[in-house]
Design a protein around this motif. Sequence first.
Motif, short mmCIF file in Angstrom:
data_model
loop_
_atom_site.label_atom_id
_atom_site.label_comp_id
_atom_site.label_asym_id
_atom_site.label_seq_id
_atom_site.Cartn_x
_atom_site.Cartn_y
_atom_site.Cartn_z
N ASN A 1 -67.23 -81.21 59.48
CA ASN A 1 -67.82 -80.43 58.39
C ASN A 1 -68.47 -81.32 57.33
O ASN A 1 -69.54 -80.99 56.81
CB ASN A 1 -66.77 -79.53 57.74
CG ASN A 1 -67.37 -78.61 56.71
OD1 ASN A 1 -68.30 -77.87 57.00
ND2 ASN A 1 -66.87 -78.66 55.50
N TYR B 1 -70.13 -76.74 61.82
CA TYR B 1 -68.76 -76.90 61.35
C TYR B 1 -67.80 -76.45 62.46
O TYR B 1 -68.22 -75.84 63.45
CB TYR B 1 -68.51 -76.09 60.06
CG TYR B 1 -68.49 -74.60 60.26
CD1 TYR B 1 -67.30 -73.91 60.42
CD2 TYR B 1 -69.67 -73.86 60.28
CE1 TYR B 1 -67.29 -72.53 60.60
CE2 TYR B 1 -69.67 -72.50 60.45
CZ TYR B 1 -68.46 -71.83 60.61
OH TYR B 1 -68.45 -70.48 60.78
N GLU C 1 -64.29 -74.33 63.59
CA GLU C 1 -63.40 -73.22 63.24
C GLU C 1 -62.20 -73.31 64.19
O GLU C 1 -62.37 -73.43 65.40
CB GLU C 1 -64.11 -71.89 63.42
CG GLU C 1 -63.25 -70.69 63.13
CD GLU C 1 -63.98 -69.39 63.33
OE1 GLU C 1 -63.32 -68.42 63.70
OE2 GLU C 1 -65.21 -69.33 63.13
N ASN D 1 -58.50 -71.42 65.17
CA ASN D 1 -57.61 -70.26 65.04
C ASN D 1 -56.42 -70.44 65.97
O ASN D 1 -56.58 -70.89 67.11
CB ASN D 1 -58.34 -68.97 65.42
CG ASN D 1 -59.50 -68.67 64.50
OD1 ASN D 1 -59.35 -68.65 63.29
ND2 ASN D 1 -60.66 -68.45 65.08
N TYR E 1 -63.76 -73.66 67.84
CA TYR E 1 -65.18 -73.37 67.97
C TYR E 1 -66.00 -74.36 67.15
O TYR E 1 -65.58 -74.76 66.07
CB TYR E 1 -65.51 -71.96 67.47
CG TYR E 1 -64.66 -70.88 68.08
CD1 TYR E 1 -64.77 -70.54 69.42
CD2 TYR E 1 -63.75 -70.18 67.30
CE1 TYR E 1 -63.99 -69.54 69.98
CE2 TYR E 1 -62.97 -69.17 67.85
CZ TYR E 1 -63.09 -68.86 69.18
OH TYR E 1 -62.32 -67.87 69.72
N ARG F 1 -69.57 -74.18 65.29
CA ARG F 1 -70.49 -73.12 64.89
C ARG F 1 -71.59 -73.66 63.98
O ARG F 1 -71.42 -74.66 63.30
CB ARG F 1 -69.72 -72.02 64.15
CG ARG F 1 -68.65 -71.40 65.02
CD ARG F 1 -67.91 -70.33 64.29
NE ARG F 1 -68.77 -69.14 64.20
CZ ARG F 1 -68.35 -67.99 63.72
NH1 ARG F 1 -67.13 -67.86 63.26
NH2 ARG F 1 -69.16 -66.96 63.67
N LYS G 1 -73.80 -73.45 60.65
CA LYS G 1 -73.57 -72.98 59.28
C LYS G 1 -74.60 -71.92 58.88
O LYS G 1 -74.29 -71.01 58.12
CB LYS G 1 -73.64 -74.15 58.29
CG LYS G 1 -72.46 -75.08 58.39
CD LYS G 1 -72.56 -76.22 57.40
CE LYS G 1 -71.35 -77.14 57.52
NZ LYS G 1 -71.42 -78.26 56.57
N PHE H 1 -73.85 -68.78 61.70
CA PHE H 1 -72.48 -68.68 62.22
C PHE H 1 -72.41 -68.49 63.73
O PHE H 1 -71.38 -68.07 64.26
CB PHE H 1 -71.69 -67.57 61.51
CG PHE H 1 -71.70 -67.71 60.02
CD1 PHE H 1 -71.01 -68.72 59.39
CD2 PHE H 1 -72.45 -66.83 59.24
CE1 PHE H 1 -71.03 -68.85 58.01
CE2 PHE H 1 -72.48 -66.95 57.87
CZ PHE H 1 -71.77 -67.96 57.26
N TYR I 1 -72.14 -69.50 67.72
CA TYR I 1 -71.28 -70.45 68.42
C TYR I 1 -72.11 -71.44 69.22
O TYR I 1 -73.04 -71.06 69.91
CB TYR I 1 -70.33 -69.72 69.37
CG TYR I 1 -69.36 -68.83 68.64
CD1 TYR I 1 -68.20 -69.35 68.09
CD2 TYR I 1 -69.60 -67.46 68.51
CE1 TYR I 1 -67.30 -68.54 67.41
CE2 TYR I 1 -68.71 -66.64 67.84
CZ TYR I 1 -67.56 -67.19 67.30
OH TYR I 1 -66.68 -66.38 66.63
N LYS J 1 -67.21 -73.40 72.57
CA LYS J 1 -65.95 -72.67 72.44
C LYS J 1 -64.91 -73.31 73.35
O LYS J 1 -65.21 -73.65 74.48
CB LYS J 1 -66.11 -71.21 72.86
CG LYS J 1 -67.06 -70.41 72.02
CD LYS J 1 -67.15 -68.99 72.53
CE LYS J 1 -68.15 -68.18 71.73
NZ LYS J 1 -68.21 -66.79 72.20
#
Length: 77
Positions: free
Chosen positions: A12, A19, A21, A23, A35, A37, A39, A42, A44, A47
């Motif tokens: 980032n 950036y 992500e 989860n 992921y 992604r 900016k 957003f 993808y 993945k």
Amino acid sequence: MLKVFKLADKLNTKQSKIYAEINYTANDYQKLEIYIRRKKDFSYIEKCEICIRDSSEVEWDKIITLFETFVGGVKNE
């Protein structure tokens, strides 16, 4: 896993257009989703999803390599 978080933060700060992500779902599957992604919209780019309970060192190595590729600029923004 700490290395993955550090690489996500580094991505980032080093890249202006992408950036990471991350989860994690702590249910029966113990699923980790990572992921890369854009900016701007957003969307993808990459993945990666793994089940922690079934994961092996090879899968972690692939995730780390993915981040290092993007952080190092091998894959352009």
